[in-house]
Write a protein that holds these residues in place. Structure first.
Motif, short mmCIF file in Angstrom:
data_model
loop_
_atom_site.label_atom_id
_atom_site.label_comp_id
_atom_site.label_asym_id
_atom_site.label_seq_id
_atom_site.Cartn_x
_atom_site.Cartn_y
_atom_site.Cartn_z
N PRO A 117 0.81 -1.21 0.00
CA PRO A 117 0.00 0.00 0.00
C PRO A 117 0.85 1.27 0.00
O PRO A 117 1.99 1.28 0.45
N ARG A 118 0.28 2.34 -0.53
CA ARG A 118 0.79 3.70 -0.38
C ARG A 118 -0.40 4.58 -0.01
O ARG A 118 -1.52 4.30 -0.45
N ILE A 119 -0.15 5.63 0.77
CA ILE A 119 -1.28 6.45 1.20
C ILE A 119 -0.94 7.93 1.09
O ILE A 119 0.21 8.33 1.30
N THR A 120 -1.94 8.72 0.76
CA THR A 120 -1.80 10.17 0.74
C THR A 120 -3.15 10.79 1.06
O THR A 120 -4.19 10.15 0.93
N LYS A 121 -3.12 12.04 1.52
CA LYS A 121 -4.35 12.76 1.81
C LYS A 121 -4.53 13.87 0.80
O LYS A 121 -3.62 14.66 0.56
N ILE A 122 -5.71 13.91 0.18
CA ILE A 122 -6.04 14.96 -0.78
C ILE A 122 -7.34 15.59 -0.30
O ILE A 122 -8.35 14.90 -0.17
N ASP A 123 -7.30 16.89 -0.04
CA ASP A 123 -8.43 17.59 0.58
C ASP A 123 -8.77 16.89 1.91
O ASP A 123 -7.91 16.77 2.75
N PRO B 275 -0.05 14.28 -3.54
CA PRO B 275 -0.90 14.65 -2.40
C PRO B 275 -1.79 15.86 -2.62
O PRO B 275 -2.42 16.34 -1.68
N LYS B 276 -1.87 16.34 -3.84
CA LYS B 276 -2.86 17.37 -4.15
C LYS B 276 -3.16 17.32 -5.64
O LYS B 276 -2.37 16.80 -6.44
N LYS B 277 -4.31 17.86 -6.01
CA LYS B 277 -4.67 17.88 -7.42
C LYS B 277 -3.79 18.90 -8.15
O LYS B 277 -3.38 19.91 -7.57
N ILE B 278 -3.51 18.61 -9.40
CA ILE B 278 -2.72 19.51 -10.24
C ILE B 278 -3.58 19.88 -11.44
O ILE B 278 -4.09 19.00 -12.14
N ASN B 279 -3.80 21.18 -11.62
CA ASN B 279 -4.73 21.66 -12.66
C ASN B 279 -6.10 21.00 -12.55
O ASN B 279 -6.72 20.64 -13.55
N GLY B 280 -6.55 20.85 -11.30
CA GLY B 280 -7.89 20.33 -11.05
C GLY B 280 -8.05 18.83 -11.19
O GLY B 280 -9.16 18.30 -11.09
N LYS B 281 -6.94 18.11 -11.41
CA LYS B 281 -7.04 16.66 -11.62
C LYS B 281 -6.18 15.89 -10.61
O LYS B 281 -5.14 16.38 -10.15
N PHE B 282 -6.63 14.67 -10.29
CA PHE B 282 -5.78 13.74 -9.58
C PHE B 282 -4.64 13.36 -10.52
O PHE B 282 -4.87 13.13 -11.72
N VAL B 283 -3.44 13.24 -9.98
CA VAL B 283 -2.30 12.83 -10.79
C VAL B 283 -1.62 11.67 -10.08
O VAL B 283 -1.43 11.70 -8.85
N GLY B 284 -1.27 10.65 -10.84
CA GLY B 284 -0.62 9.49 -10.26
C GLY B 284 0.55 9.02 -11.12
O GLY B 284 0.65 9.34 -12.30
#
Length: 351
Positions: A84-90, A179-188
């Motif tokens: 697993p990997r984890i991050t918080k967005i909003d 850990p945050k959206k870039i240009n309004g999008k999730f990035v992975g």
């Protein structure tokens, strides 16, 4: 010169049946002085669940669950939920993990509001058998980078029987979300062997079969990093979720080196552009952590340092990693020293 200081093993397997084979490759979320750890727990037969523990400060174990917090529920993860990997967005926590059914490994997503209960959202990586995959990337096979991706996956499929091949998807692992959206999008970031690619989406439901077909037809447009140095002779893959710094996104990734006796896994570092993380600004030419200690060289799989989580205390970046695939260790590096070292190693495309 090795930048990182090793602090040794911080979590080991127990006699509990769900983690008697090993504990490894943890997701880490830091909340102030607390480090929440969601680790892969392996039982005999190498069936994996995800266990939970919490540290006060970087290394003082404060609590540890006696049962898994996250277990297989669906047929596509019947053999395990892994790495697993984890991050918080909003205000939501996003846990990415690998599903394994005994044959196929895919990247999946789960979300949580409280780090206690997780709601599974399903597989988010492309699911194509080799023939479909080959057809989708065919027009780019003159591109050496794409030819390598195909060669790696063909090699993995051989010499399996034709029956199994019909049910065998291209492996896609090591999904990490920014850990945050870039240009309004999730990035992975994710990894189709042997390189690292990038993808973005507005909602999970956007990741349809058609989305991935179009993506693979244009795969060269999504390459971020390829194996390049002597310690990367096999493949590379995303490690911990990227860390936002004033200089860009700090990416801790893993690299596998091909040696006569097998693969050796290292932890490495690169810097990605803050606004367009597909641009690699800099990259260390030597590993950050290499398996030199006994606990990294001897275990379920020997010679493995596999970084999957980080925490920052004062000026130190703590990197948590699976050691020899059956225990969890930690090393630290002065964050400013690391950033300065990266600045002195600009990526070729940015010189």
């Amino acid at each position: 010169m090795e930048l990182a200081t090793k602090h040794g093993v911080v979590l080991e397997k127990t006699e509990r049946s769900f983690e008697e084979l090993g504990v490894l490759n943890p997701a880490v979320f830091q909340d102030g002085n607390s480090v929440h750890m969601f680790y892969r727990a392996a039982k005999k037969g190498n069936f994996s669940t995800i266990g939970y523990c919490r540290f006060e400060g970087p290394m003082t174990l404060a609590e540890r669950n006696t049962e898994p917090i996250f277990v297989p529920e669906y047929i596509y993860e019947i053999h395990g939920v892994e790495d697993p990997r984890i991050t918080k967005i909003d205000d939501l926590y996003y846990l990415t993990y690998v599903t394994y059914d005994g044959i196929n490994a895919c990247g999946a997503l789960a979300v949580s509001k409280d780090l206690k209960k997780f709601k599974k959202k399903g597989i988010i990586t492309p699911k194509f058998i080799l023939n479909e995959f080959t057809n989708l990337i065919r027009k780019h096979l003159e591109n050496p980078s794409i030819a390598k991706i195909l060669a790696f996956n063909v090699k993995r499929n051989y010499p399996l029987t034709e029956t199994i091949k019909e049910n065998l998807f291209v492996w896609d692992k090591n999904v990490v979300l920014f850990p945050k959206k870039i240009n309004g999008k999730f990035v992975g970031l994710h990894r189709l062997f042997p390189s690292i690619q990038i993808f973005s989406f507005e909602k999970k439901k956007d990741l349809t079969e058609d989305y991935w077909k179009d993506y693979l037809k244009n795969l060269p447009d999504y390459l971020v990093m390829e194996p390049k140095y002597d310690h990367e002779t096999s493949h590379i893959g995303p490690g911990a979720p990227p860390i936002e710094t004033a200089d860009g996104w700090l990416l801790i990734y893993h690299a596998a080196e091909r040696r006569e006796k097998g693969l050796v896994y290292h932890a490495c570092a690169a810097m990605l552009d803050i606004n367009n993380p597909q641009i690699v600004l800099s990259r260390l030419k030597i590993p950050l952590i290499t398996p030199s200690e006994y606990y990294e060289r001897h275990g379920y799989v020997n010679y493995v340092v596999f970084p999957t989580g980080t925490a920052i205390f004062d000026d130190l970046l703590y990197i948590y990693y699976g050691a020899a695939d059956d225990k969890i260790a930690v090393a630290s590096v002065n964050l400013n020293d690391l950033l300065n070292e990266l600045k002195s190693n600009p990526h070729e495309s940015n010189i």
